[in-house]
Design a protein around this motif. Structure first.
Motif, short mmCIF file in Angstrom:
data_model
loop_
_atom_site.label_atom_id
_atom_site.label_comp_id
_atom_site.label_asym_id
_atom_site.label_seq_id
_atom_site.Cartn_x
_atom_site.Cartn_y
_atom_site.Cartn_z
N ASP A 74 22.92 22.62 39.69
CA ASP A 74 23.11 21.25 40.15
C ASP A 74 23.81 21.33 41.51
O ASP A 74 24.00 22.41 42.07
CB ASP A 74 23.92 20.42 39.16
CG ASP A 74 25.31 21.01 38.86
OD1 ASP A 74 25.78 21.90 39.62
OD2 ASP A 74 25.94 20.58 37.89
N TYR A 235 19.73 20.07 46.06
CA TYR A 235 19.78 20.21 44.60
C TYR A 235 20.01 18.87 43.91
O TYR A 235 19.53 18.65 42.79
CB TYR A 235 20.83 21.24 44.20
CG TYR A 235 20.27 22.65 44.29
CD1 TYR A 235 19.65 23.24 43.20
CD2 TYR A 235 20.34 23.38 45.48
CE1 TYR A 235 19.11 24.51 43.29
CE2 TYR A 235 19.80 24.65 45.58
CZ TYR A 235 19.19 25.21 44.48
OH TYR A 235 18.64 26.47 44.56
N GLY A 238 16.72 17.20 43.04
CA GLY A 238 15.91 17.74 41.95
C GLY A 238 14.69 18.51 42.41
O GLY A 238 14.00 19.14 41.59
N GLU A 239 14.39 18.50 43.70
CA GLU A 239 13.19 19.17 44.18
C GLU A 239 13.22 20.68 43.98
O GLU A 239 12.20 21.26 43.55
CB GLU A 239 12.95 18.84 45.66
CG GLU A 239 11.67 19.45 46.22
CD GLU A 239 11.42 19.06 47.66
OE1 GLU A 239 10.64 18.13 47.89
OE2 GLU A 239 12.05 19.69 48.55
N ALA A 241 14.57 22.54 41.67
CA ALA A 241 14.30 22.88 40.28
C ALA A 241 12.82 22.70 39.95
O ALA A 241 12.20 23.55 39.29
CB ALA A 241 15.16 22.02 39.34
N ARG A 242 12.23 21.59 40.41
CA ARG A 242 10.81 21.34 40.14
C ARG A 242 9.93 22.40 40.79
O ARG A 242 9.00 22.93 40.18
CB ARG A 242 10.40 19.95 40.66
CG ARG A 242 11.03 18.80 39.90
CD ARG A 242 10.34 17.49 40.26
NE ARG A 242 10.41 17.18 41.68
CZ ARG A 242 11.41 16.51 42.26
NH1 ARG A 242 12.45 16.11 41.52
NH2 ARG A 242 11.39 16.24 43.55
#
Length: 256
Positions: A74, A235, A238-239, A241-242
């Motif tokens: 995160d 982070y 969320g990009e 992680a995807r």
């Protein structure tokens, strides 16, 4: 006992080997900690006058960040991650002894950056080097800083935005590789060069490396400050992680 980094001495040359060959010597936190400890020991050993950094196996110097670690980050963990790189990069930059990268196979992302932080780089015709972080959703901050210092802004923009990898010939042409030799001669050539550097007056060597650090320190610190700001934003979106999940799934499918 260190698990992910091996060390040995050959005369007055210290050899540090990244040792996660099953994942192409990709970094994780434990490896970064062990690498700093290995450099600390080499720096403290008066018998060591030059250092070689290489990767285990014949496929990779290093594949960069282990995405299985960063895919769970995160924004707060991403900020800590930047701090881990700061400690490693600062340790390399503050060494009083010359360091040579013996590049075998792939040097990608942060491993490419670490190779650029070394004083000289020796590779072979099958080498692939570059900054493919954008392909896995990682924004680049320290990468563009060190690339601009070594190869200039135009090449930096190209490599950062396209994520493409350079072959050995291009690396040599733009100054990323200092020498190209047959793959089975890379360590032999690195040792010969390290022994040559080890014979130089140590105070002059230390002061020269110190001056290179001073000349680039402002840019380094700016890159780290930007890294905290940019990685937190990246982070939080969320990009990363995807994209990392997509990248890892694609790689698993190819292997299957």
């Amino acid at each position: 006992m260190p698990e992910f980094v091996l060390t040995e001495k050959r005369g007055n040359v210290g050899i540090v080997t990244l040792n996660r060959p099953q994942v192409l010597n990709a970094w994780n936190t434990a490896m970064r900690v062990e690498l700093i400890e290995a450099f600390d020991a080499m720096e403290a050993d008066a018998a060591v006058r030059a250092i070689i950094l290489t990767g285990a196996g014949d496929r990779a110097f290093g594949a960069g960040q282990d995405l299985n670690e960063t895919k769970t980050f995160d924004a707060d963990r991403a900020e800590e991650w930047v701090g881990e790189w700061e400690r490693l990069y600062d340790r390399i930059r503050s060494l009083s002894k010359p360091i040579i990268a013996a590049v075998n196979g792939v040097a990608a992302g942060s491993a490419f950056q670490v190779a650029l932080l070394c004083d000289l780089r020796i590779g072979h015709p099958g080498v692939k080097m570059g900054q493919p972080e954008i392909n896995s959703g990682i924004a680049s901050t320290t990468g563009p800083w060190i690339m601009r210092e070594i190869i200039g802004l135009a090449h930096t923009i190209d490599l950062t935005l396209t994520g493409r990898m350079m072959d050995a010939e291009e690396c040599y042409r733009i100054g990323v590789l200092n020498r190209i030799v047959p793959q089975d001669k890379v360590m032999e050539e690195a040792l010969a060069l390290a022994e040559h550097l080890a014979e130089k007056p140590p105070t002059a060597m230390r002061l020269n490396r110190q001056r290179f650090r001073e000349m680039t320190e402002a840019g380094f610190r700016d890159a780290l400050a930007a890294g905290v700001r940019i990685q937190r934003e990246a982070y939080a979106s969320g990009e990363p992680a995807r994209m990392m999940e997509k990248f890892l799934a694609s790689r698993a499918a190819r292997k299957g």
